[in-house]
Design an enzyme around this catalytic site. Structure first.
Site, PDB file in Angstrom:
ATOM      1  N   HIS A 122       0.878  -1.176   0.000  1.00 24.78           N
ATOM      2  CA  HIS A 122       0.000   0.000   0.000  1.00 24.78           C
ATOM      3  C   HIS A 122       0.919   1.231   0.000  1.00 24.78           C
ATOM      4  O   HIS A 122       2.018   1.185   0.541  1.00 24.78           O
ATOM      5  CB  HIS A 122      -0.835  -0.052   1.283  1.00 24.78           C
ATOM      6  CG  HIS A 122      -1.899   0.977   1.395  1.00 24.78           C
ATOM      7  ND1 HIS A 122      -1.641   2.273   1.787  1.00 24.78           N
ATOM      8  CD2 HIS A 122      -3.233   0.908   1.182  1.00 24.78           C
ATOM      9  CE1 HIS A 122      -2.787   2.940   1.821  1.00 24.78           C
ATOM     10  NE2 HIS A 122      -3.762   2.142   1.462  1.00 24.78           N
ATOM     11  N   ASP A 199       3.102  -4.514   8.034  1.00 18.87           N
ATOM     12  CA  ASP A 199       1.872  -3.740   7.887  1.00 18.87           C
ATOM     13  C   ASP A 199       0.712  -4.729   8.017  1.00 18.87           C
ATOM     14  O   ASP A 199       0.428  -5.496   7.094  1.00 18.87           O
ATOM     15  CB  ASP A 199       1.887  -3.053   6.513  1.00 18.87           C
ATOM     16  CG  ASP A 199       0.544  -2.437   6.154  1.00 18.87           C
ATOM     17  OD1 ASP A 199      -0.436  -2.663   6.885  1.00 18.87           O
ATOM     18  OD2 ASP A 199       0.480  -1.749   5.122  1.00 18.87           O
ATOM     19  N   GLN A 202      -4.505  -5.265   6.966  1.00 17.29           N
ATOM     20  CA  GLN A 202      -5.500  -6.178   6.389  1.00 17.29           C
ATOM     21  C   GLN A 202      -5.484  -7.555   7.052  1.00 17.29           C
ATOM     22  O   GLN A 202      -6.294  -8.409   6.699  1.00 17.29           O
ATOM     23  CB  GLN A 202      -5.259  -6.341   4.877  1.00 17.29           C
ATOM     24  CG  GLN A 202      -5.425  -5.064   4.096  1.00 17.29           C
ATOM     25  CD  GLN A 202      -6.869  -4.558   4.049  1.00 17.29           C
ATOM     26  OE1 GLN A 202      -7.806  -5.286   4.361  1.00 17.29           O
ATOM     27  NE2 GLN A 202      -7.036  -3.310   3.675  1.00 17.29           N
ATOM     28  N   LYS A 225     -10.621  -0.901  10.402  1.00 16.53           N
ATOM     29  CA  LYS A 225     -10.794  -2.106   9.579  1.00 16.53           C
ATOM     30  C   LYS A 225     -11.181  -3.308  10.449  1.00 16.53           C
ATOM     31  O   LYS A 225     -11.361  -4.417   9.950  1.00 16.53           O
ATOM     32  CB  LYS A 225      -9.500  -2.406   8.818  1.00 16.53           C
ATOM     33  CG  LYS A 225      -9.147  -1.324   7.787  1.00 16.53           C
ATOM     34  CD  LYS A 225      -7.932  -1.690   6.999  1.00 16.53           C
ATOM     35  CE  LYS A 225      -7.278  -0.527   6.296  1.00 16.53           C
ATOM     36  NZ  LYS A 225      -8.057   0.030   5.190  1.00 16.53           N
ATOM     37  N   CYS A 363      -4.811   2.290  -3.744  1.00 17.38           N
ATOM     38  CA  CYS A 363      -3.584   2.838  -3.136  1.00 17.38           C
ATOM     39  C   CYS A 363      -2.409   1.885  -3.310  1.00 17.38           C
ATOM     40  O   CYS A 363      -1.538   1.795  -2.421  1.00 17.38           O
ATOM     41  CB  CYS A 363      -3.773   3.197  -1.666  1.00 17.38           C
ATOM     42  SG  CYS A 363      -5.099   4.367  -1.385  1.00 17.38           S
TER      43      CYS A 363
HETATM   44  N1  C6P Z   1      -6.306   0.348   2.836  1.00 14.37           N
HETATM   45  C1  C6P Z   1      -8.089  -0.051   1.246  1.00 14.37           C
HETATM   46  O1  C6P Z   1      -9.148   0.221   0.688  1.00 14.37           O
HETATM   47  P1  C6P Z   1      -5.006   3.618   7.255  1.00 14.37           P
HETATM   48  O2  C6P Z   1      -5.637   4.470   6.199  1.00 14.37           O
HETATM   49  O3  C6P Z   1      -3.821   4.277   7.871  1.00 14.37           O
HETATM   50  O4  C6P Z   1      -5.982   3.100   8.251  1.00 14.37           O
HETATM   51  O5  C6P Z   1      -4.495   2.294   6.509  1.00 14.37           O
HETATM   52  C2  C6P Z   1      -3.627   2.386   5.432  1.00 14.37           C
HETATM   53  C3  C6P Z   1      -3.338   1.032   4.882  1.00 14.37           C
HETATM   54  C4  C6P Z   1      -2.075   0.494   5.049  1.00 14.37           C
HETATM   55  N2  C6P Z   1      -1.787  -0.741   4.625  1.00 14.37           N
HETATM   56  C5  C6P Z   1      -2.696  -1.517   4.026  1.00 14.37           C
HETATM   57  C6  C6P Z   1      -2.321  -2.900   3.609  1.00 14.37           C
HETATM   58  C7  C6P Z   1      -3.987  -1.024   3.816  1.00 14.37           C
HETATM   59  O6  C6P Z   1      -4.888  -1.797   3.222  1.00 14.37           O
HETATM   60  C8  C6P Z   1      -4.310   0.284   4.239  1.00 14.37           C
HETATM   61  C9  C6P Z   1      -5.667   0.872   3.950  1.00 14.37           C
HETATM   62  C10 C6P Z   1      -7.645   0.737   2.456  1.00 14.37           C
HETATM   63  O7  C6P Z   1      -7.377  -0.973   0.845  1.00 14.37           O
HETATM   64  C11 C6P Z   1      -7.830   2.199   2.251  1.00 14.37           C
HETATM   65  S1  C6P Z   1      -6.744   2.885   1.056  1.00 14.37           S
END
Ligand code: C6P
Length: 405
Positions: A122, A199, A202, A225, A363
């Site tokens: 991401h 990370d 997910q 999430k 993203c």
């Molecule tokens: N992915 C998706 O639709 P935040 O925004 O900080 O809570 O998470 C960012 C982020 C970082 N790593 C991974 C693997 C992610 O999937 C995400 C967030 C969402 O896939 C929103 S872009």
């Protein structure tokens, strides 16, 4: 046996119609919906207990502090950290990664050092490392992704070297659903003396997280999430690293003693929590952790796996269907395209039918470049989804395809 209807009953948002159809919410990888216990916790906190934390001797401040710190303890157990002070509250995964990249950069990155990420990251696990490389003259290297959507582990072995200072990869890809072999990655990285950041944005909603078993140096996740509120997340870091890392931001709770001659910093975890924290959402996040624990993460994984497999079997039959991410080790994310149709067009038609999916690059633009596509349509499941909803999705995709092709 799980009672999915009873679970659904805890999510008021799911009872509505969208564009004249019952809402089918399949955008859980972007953000999951919230059970009543989480929504009510926010109301109760603001109507009864709100005050600033760690600052007052008065009763409300004590109450707020106790509830806030209890969630740190809960989070510690949820990820099986060794120490409670290894749990830092952040705004979410993005801020957690930025904290590590910024602070670790100052601590020990020198010109020519290498940072290893993967081709399925991401943007939140790419850009902070690019900024670090710009600041300190380090070099960013990328583990390639295979056609099936797996990490190329042979290439990883070759990229690892005595120069590698940090390996930063996701546990589960938000676009492909791939579950990466993080045990192997962490073990190999440690052998060359590199630290590892995982990370887990997910992974945390879908599988057991045990940072001690993984031996991760850093693990990041987002509450929103995981059925919790937005604006709160966790950075887990081993005490070994956190104790020496310089603060990320200055002010508020992170100080020990301030004078104009200089400042000394608070102990862990407060050294990394500048300013008034997001108290209400943290407390409600605790209710989201309770929600997951009450069902059981293994049960959640089992049901979501069943939905995933059911959906893939049915979607396979749709003419022109192409899946992205076809490894056997997958979480409940399905990315696809149908022949030459544009993902936005499919997503828009599905929305007209009340079905929420995500479309676009998710993203992960470098990953889209890897597959030479502009984006995908992505359906992602949570514990409250049903097979009937999968049927609605499949019919919706068929309708969209018949209109667009
Ligand atoms: N992915 C998706 O639709 P935040 O925004 O900080 O809570 O998470 C960012 C982020 C970082 N790593 C991974 C693997 C992610 O999937 C995400 C967030 C969402 O896939 C929103 S872009």
């Amino acid at each position: 046996m799980l009672d999915i209807q009873a679970i659904r009953g805890q999510f008021p948002i799911l009872t509505q119609e969208v564009n004249g159809h019952p809402l089918v919410y399949l955008d859980n990888a972007a953000s999951s919906q919230k059970p009543t216990s989480v929504i009510e916790a926010l109301e109760v906190y603001y109507s009864r207990d709100h005050a600033n934390v760690h600052r007052g001797v008065h009763t409300l401040s004590q109450r707020a502090t106790d509830q806030f710190e209890a969630v740190r303890e809960q989070a510690k157990k949820f990820i099986n950290a060794e120490h409670t002070h290894e749990v830092i509250f952040t705004r979410g995964t993005t801020e957690s990664i930025n904290l590590v990249a910024s602070s670790l950069g100052k601590l020990f990155i020198e010109e020519g050092d290498e940072i290893l990420i993967s081709g399925m990251e991401h943007h939140s696990n790419i850009v902070p490392w690019q900024l670090l490389c710009d600041d300190w003259g380090a070099v960013l290297k990328v583990i390639p992704v295979t056609e099936k959507g797996e990490l190329d582990i042979l290439a990883f072995d070759e990229l690892l070297s005595g120069q590698t200072r940090m390996v930063a990869v996701n546990h589960v890809s938000n676009t492909l659903g791939t579950i990466n072999p993080i045990h192997e990655i962490i073990e190999k990285a440690h052998k060359v003396g590199a630290a590892v950041l995982i990370d887990g944005a997910q992974a945390a909603p879908h599988m057991k997280i045990d940072v001690q078993d993984f031996d991760a140096d850093f693990y990041c996740l987002s509450s929103h999430k995981m059925y919790g509120p937005t604006g709160i997340g966790i950075l887990y870091g081993k005490e070994y690293w956190l104790k020496d890392m310089p603060p990320y931001q200055g002010g508020g709770e992170m100080i020990d003693r301030v004078s104009f001659e200089g400042t000394t910093f608070n102990e862990l975890p407060f050294k990394f929590e500048a300013g008034t924290p997001n108290i209400a959402d943290t407390i409600a996040f605790g209710k989201a952790i309770d929600f997951i624990n009450e069902i059981g993460i293994d049960e959640i994984a089992r049901w979501e796996g069943e939905l995933h497999d059911y959906a893939v079997e049915k979607m396979k039959e749709i003419k022109g269907m192409k899946f992205y991410g076809e490894t056997d080790h997958k979480a409940s994310v399905i990315s696809f395209l149908i022949e030459e149709t544009h993902p936005y067009d499919i997503g828009t038609i599905l929305d007209q039918l009340g079905i929420a999916v995500r479309t676009g690059h998710h993203c992960t633009q470098p990953l889209m470049d890897r597959f030479e596509i502009p984006g995908t349509v992505r359906a992602s499941f949570a514990i409250y989804n049903t097979k009937e909803e999968v049927d609605v999705l499949v019919e919706g995709i068929k309708k969209a395809a018949s209109m667009l092709l």
